[in-house]
Design a protein around this motif. Structure first.
Motif, short mmCIF file in Angstrom:
data_model
loop_
_atom_site.label_atom_id
_atom_site.label_comp_id
_atom_site.label_asym_id
_atom_site.label_seq_id
_atom_site.Cartn_x
_atom_site.Cartn_y
_atom_site.Cartn_z
N GLY A 8 0.74 -1.14 -0.09
CA GLY A 8 0.11 0.19 -0.04
C GLY A 8 0.92 1.45 -0.12
N SER A 9 2.11 1.18 -0.08
CA SER A 9 2.88 2.38 -0.02
C SER A 9 3.14 2.90 -1.38
N CYS A 10 3.86 3.97 -1.48
CA CYS A 10 4.04 4.46 -2.92
C CYS A 10 4.92 3.37 -3.65
N ALA A 11 5.45 2.55 -3.22
CA ALA A 11 6.22 1.34 -4.06
C ALA A 11 5.34 0.73 -4.86
N ASP A 31 9.67 -4.11 6.00
CA ASP A 31 8.96 -3.70 7.38
C ASP A 31 9.47 -2.41 7.53
N LEU A 32 8.81 -1.24 7.42
CA LEU A 32 8.92 0.25 7.28
C LEU A 32 9.26 0.65 8.70
N ARG A 33 8.86 -0.04 9.61
CA ARG A 33 9.08 0.30 11.04
C ARG A 33 10.34 -0.09 11.52
N ALA A 34 10.59 -1.47 11.43
CA ALA A 34 11.92 -1.96 11.55
C ALA A 34 13.18 -1.77 10.61
N HIS A 35 12.75 -1.17 9.47
CA HIS A 35 13.54 -1.11 8.29
C HIS A 35 14.52 -2.43 8.05
N LYS A 36 13.64 -3.56 7.95
CA LYS A 36 14.46 -4.84 7.85
C LYS A 36 13.56 -5.45 6.79
N ARG A 49 18.66 5.62 2.69
CA ARG A 49 17.41 6.58 3.01
C ARG A 49 16.34 5.90 3.86
N GLY A 50 16.39 4.57 3.82
CA GLY A 50 15.29 3.79 4.37
C GLY A 50 14.02 3.68 3.80
N TYR A 51 14.00 4.16 2.31
CA TYR A 51 12.72 4.32 1.76
C TYR A 51 12.45 3.00 0.87
N VAL A 52 11.20 2.66 0.74
CA VAL A 52 10.75 2.15 -0.49
C VAL A 52 10.26 3.11 -1.54
N PRO A 53 10.10 2.94 -2.74
CA PRO A 53 10.47 1.59 -3.42
C PRO A 53 11.96 1.91 -4.01
N LEU A 54 12.51 0.64 -3.92
CA LEU A 54 13.99 0.47 -4.55
C LEU A 54 13.73 -0.61 -5.52
N THR A 64 16.04 4.62 -7.21
CA THR A 64 15.12 5.01 -6.31
C THR A 64 14.15 6.15 -7.13
N GLU A 65 13.27 6.37 -6.16
CA GLU A 65 12.25 7.64 -6.43
C GLU A 65 11.31 6.92 -7.47
N ALA A 66 10.17 6.94 -6.73
CA ALA A 66 8.76 6.46 -7.33
C ALA A 66 8.59 7.22 -8.75
N ASN A 67 8.62 8.43 -8.89
CA ASN A 67 8.38 8.91 -10.03
C ASN A 67 9.22 8.63 -11.25
N LEU A 104 1.10 15.74 -4.13
CA LEU A 104 0.40 14.81 -3.37
C LEU A 104 1.22 13.99 -2.46
N HIS A 105 2.17 12.99 -3.15
CA HIS A 105 2.99 12.27 -2.03
C HIS A 105 3.48 13.06 -0.91
N LYS A 106 4.30 14.08 -1.15
CA LYS A 106 4.89 14.89 -0.01
C LYS A 106 3.84 15.70 0.79
N GLY A 107 2.79 16.00 0.17
CA GLY A 107 1.66 16.65 0.64
C GLY A 107 1.06 15.92 1.69
N ALA A 155 -0.24 5.19 -12.28
CA ALA A 155 0.24 4.01 -11.57
C ALA A 155 0.54 4.66 -10.18
N TYR A 156 1.03 5.81 -10.37
CA TYR A 156 1.52 6.50 -9.23
C TYR A 156 0.46 7.27 -8.28
N ALA A 157 -0.31 8.09 -9.10
CA ALA A 157 -1.52 8.76 -8.33
C ALA A 157 -2.38 7.83 -7.43
N ASN A 162 -5.09 6.90 -2.77
CA ASN A 162 -5.90 6.18 -1.58
C ASN A 162 -5.35 6.34 -0.22
N TRP A 163 -4.27 7.04 -0.01
CA TRP A 163 -4.08 7.08 1.42
C TRP A 163 -5.02 8.02 2.10
N ALA A 164 -5.74 8.75 1.36
CA ALA A 164 -6.87 9.70 1.92
C ALA A 164 -7.70 8.90 3.00
N1 GSH Z 1 11.60 10.20 -2.26
C1 GSH Z 1 11.22 8.87 -2.18
C2 GSH Z 1 10.17 8.83 -1.03
C3 GSH Z 1 9.58 7.31 -0.95
C4 GSH Z 1 8.69 7.38 0.40
O1 GSH Z 1 8.24 8.33 0.77
N2 GSH Z 1 8.73 6.29 0.90
C5 GSH Z 1 8.02 5.95 2.16
C6 GSH Z 1 6.91 4.85 1.83
S1 GSH Z 1 5.62 5.54 0.67
C7 GSH Z 1 8.89 5.01 3.04
O2 GSH Z 1 9.52 4.34 2.63
N3 GSH Z 1 8.91 5.57 4.33
C8 GSH Z 1 9.87 4.76 5.27
C9 GSH Z 1 10.43 5.79 6.31
O3 GSH Z 1 10.27 6.89 6.05
O4 GSH Z 1 11.32 5.33 6.82
C10 GSH Z 1 10.40 8.55 -3.57
O5 GSH Z 1 9.64 9.52 -3.98
O6 GSH Z 1 10.22 7.38 -3.66
#
Ligand code: GSH
Length: 200
Positions: A8-11, A31-36, A49-54, A64-67, A104-107, A155-157, A162-164
């Motif tokens: 359900g994430s931006c991935a 797991d984005l809480r544990a980053h495992k 950065r700990g972010y998905v998607p990769l 990286t970077e969804a867009n 939207l995403h960063k909003g 695909a991105y929007a 949906n996070w609304a």
């Molecule tokens: N700049 C990155 C941001 C990706 C992002 O915000 N990922 C969130 C999930 S939607 C995430 O992995 N958060 C985990 C965290 O903040 O540690 C992109 O556009 O792909």
């Protein structure tokens, strides 16, 4: 190709771009809480950065970077029809993708942040509402965000809008967006991605 994702994430953006383009991805859940990762690996060692998607290519290159990932997948698989081929069309699509990323995403950022004050969250909702007004207007005359065909920006929007539903933003205020979300989620290839993420 391997996609590090969280359900359900931006991935889901590159995930949908892949299913819609007929590309099979190896999915690795994070797991984005544990980053495992689901294999127990430290995700920070994979993405500092700990972010998905990769997206990891077969030669080990990590992107990286969804867009950008949706564009990469679309460009590698032009028969999927997710990115226009002409320069102006591509520029417009990139503009729409940047809008989703930055507006939207960063909003939604403050709404996910447990430390954000209530006023900050309220201001974020007001601003998102203005962006939704605009998209609702666009969707009054067309089926998808960039026209009458599903494209990279949808695909991105889709996962981002949906996070609304997680933040008490009722999409029925924007009937064309509510109908759009139903339309996108009914697409067989979107259903495939939702199922693969365990969301159906
Ligand atoms: N700049 C990155 C941001 C990706 C992002 O915000 N990922 C969130 C999930 S939607 C995430 O992995 N958060 C985990 C965290 O903040 O540690 C992109 O556009 O792909």
């Amino acid at each position: 190709m391997k996609l590090y994702y969280s359900p359900g994430s931006c991935a889901m953006a590159p995930h949908i771009a892949a299913t819609e383009s007929g590309v099979k991805l190896d999915l690795v859940k994070v797991d984005l809480r544990a980053h495992k990762t689901e294999n127990g690996d430290d995700f920070y060692a994979i993405n500092p950065r700990g972010y998905v998607p990769l997206l990891e290519l077969d030669d080990g290159t990590r992107l990286t970077e969804a867009n950008v990932l949706v564009q990469y997948i679309a460009d590698e698989n032009p028969d999927g029809g997710l990115m226009p081929k002409d320069r102006l069309g591509r520029t417009k699509m990139q503009s729409a993708l940047a809008f989703v990323a930055t507006e939207l995403h960063k909003g939604f950022g403050p709404l996910w942040d447990p430390s954000a004050p209530a006023e900050t969250k309220a201001a974020a909702k007001t601003k998102l509402g203005k962006r939704f007004d605009e998209i609702n207007g666009t969707l009054a005359n067309q089926q998808y965000i960039a026209g009458n065909e599903f494209s990279a920006v949808d695909a991105y929007a889709f996962p981002v809008i949906n996070w609304a539903n997680f933040h008490q933003i009722d999409l029925k205020q924007w009937p064309n967006i509510a109908a759009y979300m139903q339309r996108v989620s009914a697409r067989p290839k979107v259903q495939e991605a939702l199922k693969a993420e365990g969301l159906m």
